[in-house]
Design a protein around this motif. Sequence first.
Motif, PDB file in Angstrom:
ATOM      1  N   ASN A 143       0.825  -1.210   0.000  1.00 23.87           N
ATOM      2  CA  ASN A 143       0.000   0.000   0.000  1.00 23.87           C
ATOM      3  C   ASN A 143       0.859   1.259   0.000  1.00 23.87           C
ATOM      4  O   ASN A 143       0.546   2.239  -0.672  1.00 23.87           O
ATOM      5  N   PHE A 144       1.961   1.240   0.737  1.00 24.56           N
ATOM      6  CA  PHE A 144       2.847   2.412   0.726  1.00 24.56           C
ATOM      7  C   PHE A 144       3.496   2.567  -0.652  1.00 24.56           C
ATOM      8  O   PHE A 144       3.677   3.687  -1.128  1.00 24.56           O
ATOM      9  N   PHE A 166       2.234   1.618  -3.601  1.00 27.57           N
ATOM     10  CA  PHE A 166       1.240   2.127  -4.563  1.00 27.57           C
ATOM     11  C   PHE A 166       0.863   3.577  -4.267  1.00 27.57           C
ATOM     12  O   PHE A 166       0.460   4.304  -5.158  1.00 27.57           O
ATOM     13  N   THR A 167       0.978   3.997  -3.026  1.00 30.91           N
ATOM     14  CA  THR A 167       0.584   5.370  -2.689  1.00 30.91           C
ATOM     15  C   THR A 167       1.727   6.353  -2.904  1.00 30.91           C
ATOM     16  O   THR A 167       1.511   7.454  -3.410  1.00 30.91           O
TER      17      THR A 167
END
Lengths: 301, 301
Positions: free
Chosen positions: A224-225, A227-228
């Motif tokens: 998630n980090f 992709f963000t």
Amino acid sequence: MSLFGGIEAGGTKFICAVGTDPDNLQSQTRISTTTPEETLGQVVDFFRQQQVEAGEIEAIGIGAFGPVNVNPDSPKFGWFLNTPKPGWQQIDFLGLLQRELGVPHIGFDTDVNAAALGEYQWGNAQGIANFIYLTVGTGVGGGGMVDGKLMHGLLHPEMGHILIPHDVIADPFVGACPFHKDCLEGLASGYAMEKRWGQPGASLPPDHPAWALEAHYLALGLINFIFTLSPERIIIGGGVMEQKQMFPMVRSQVQALLSHYLDVPEIVYDIDNYILPPKLGAKAGFSGAFVLAAQALELQA
Amino acid sequence: MSLFGGIEAGGTKFICAVGTDPDNLQSQTRISTTTPEETLGQVVDFFRQQQVEAGEIEAIGIGAFGPVNVNPDSPKFGWFLNTPKPGWQQIDFLGLLQRELGVPHIGFDTDVNAAALGEYQWGNAQGIANFIYLTVGTGVGGGGMVDGKLMHGLLHPEMGHILIPHDVIADPFVGACPFHKDCLEGLASGYAMEKRWGQPGASLPPDHPAWALEAHYLALGLINFIFTLSPERIIIGGGVMEQKQMFPMVRSQVQALLSHYLDVPEIVYDIDNYILPPKLGAKAGFSGAFVLAAQALELQA
């Protein structure tokens, strides 16, 4: 050369140091995080003694557990805010040190941003403008840099509290976060491991299924980090990552979960240099705090 | 005054425009995204005609669906990379326009970063240094600014692909993402809605349970972006958000999921100004592309 004070103010312990860089320390101490009165009193005592023994401390840097106010333009700059830690809400940490120590120049940021800054200056993030520093210890926290600057914003990142998939059949543990139950920190912190398995993680053997599950949750968080933020590198410190089996498991699970969506060579072919431990180890926090001190001195001088 | 070309290159449609800002357009057209040959051929034809009718186009800006190469120092700057879109992999979009149109100055970024830039210049992000621009249409994408600069990194954000909690009892839909199945995009894109409910979202009545579920997934995504980036504002565009019932539901679910961990007044008392639609609406993308064009002209001149 200016002498600095550095404080890594963690939820479990405060590390205080006096020096100029990680290889040039006058003194260093470890203070348990108990009540603000006791802990901050011991911090003040340590630096007062250093002011006598080591000489003038020109500036102090603080990296603190959150949520804290890191906005220098705010009247509450340097305060602990509504932290879940009992008794630590709404305390003017920076103001206390200024008053008690008479040190006018104090830099202040989160503990993870301070560690990120230490790794940027002396460690594994040198020359990397976009990176994440994650700590997986009693809690889970994250910070880092975007375009060569420490991440701030409305407040500051609280990466440990993102919500990730939790298969309650495979892992019926409800989660240990008092706010969100099974957020990343609630599932993957050292505290969560201890709650889930009934014993500290460090006492579990390296082939215990706890570690594969831990690596799975951390990989979900990292995905998630990635992709963000699209970081160029991810540094992970903290007690849980001192288990030697963790880095290889986390790396391979990150690759599996990305499922070739981001076919960048850094992740596909060189993941050992993409996800790695801090070069400064436990020194990252207070070393970065020295940099915060130097910046405060320069900015306020 | 310089005349610019602006292209919002989306996975469903390309919007091309010639002008200087959202209120001063010479011409605008919509081209369906089919094959690269057909779509890019029509893009070239439109701008050639404009070069005859409107005059010299000094620079072009492109905001493109990802993954794309947005690094100006890379030999593949302006290329489509391994996008899931069939036929669109490894195409030199920027080079094609330079060759075919003879326009030397071309700026290039993601579609969402271009829209973010439009909102920063003329819309709801004016004066906001840290914000997210999210689009929820056929796909889900996100970009924005950190400290006043568009977010890049190893590649660029691909926010639609973060993994969020998915209660398969409440929602047995397996997810529509070809890479990750039930990532945010796989659960909450317009395409996912159509797959789940057997009809386009726009044909479902406002009180259909589809919308509460959609708001729930989007709120889970937003929570993670808030904890990771600490944005000062979140702008959400795209077809799905044109449903009037969506913003109030998303806002209240974000507040509920944060569970008072971040008790900042912007979120607790003023969430209508914290999560809001783009002021420029569908013009945000190509308007931001004008800014990319102006920046390319300035940088390369």
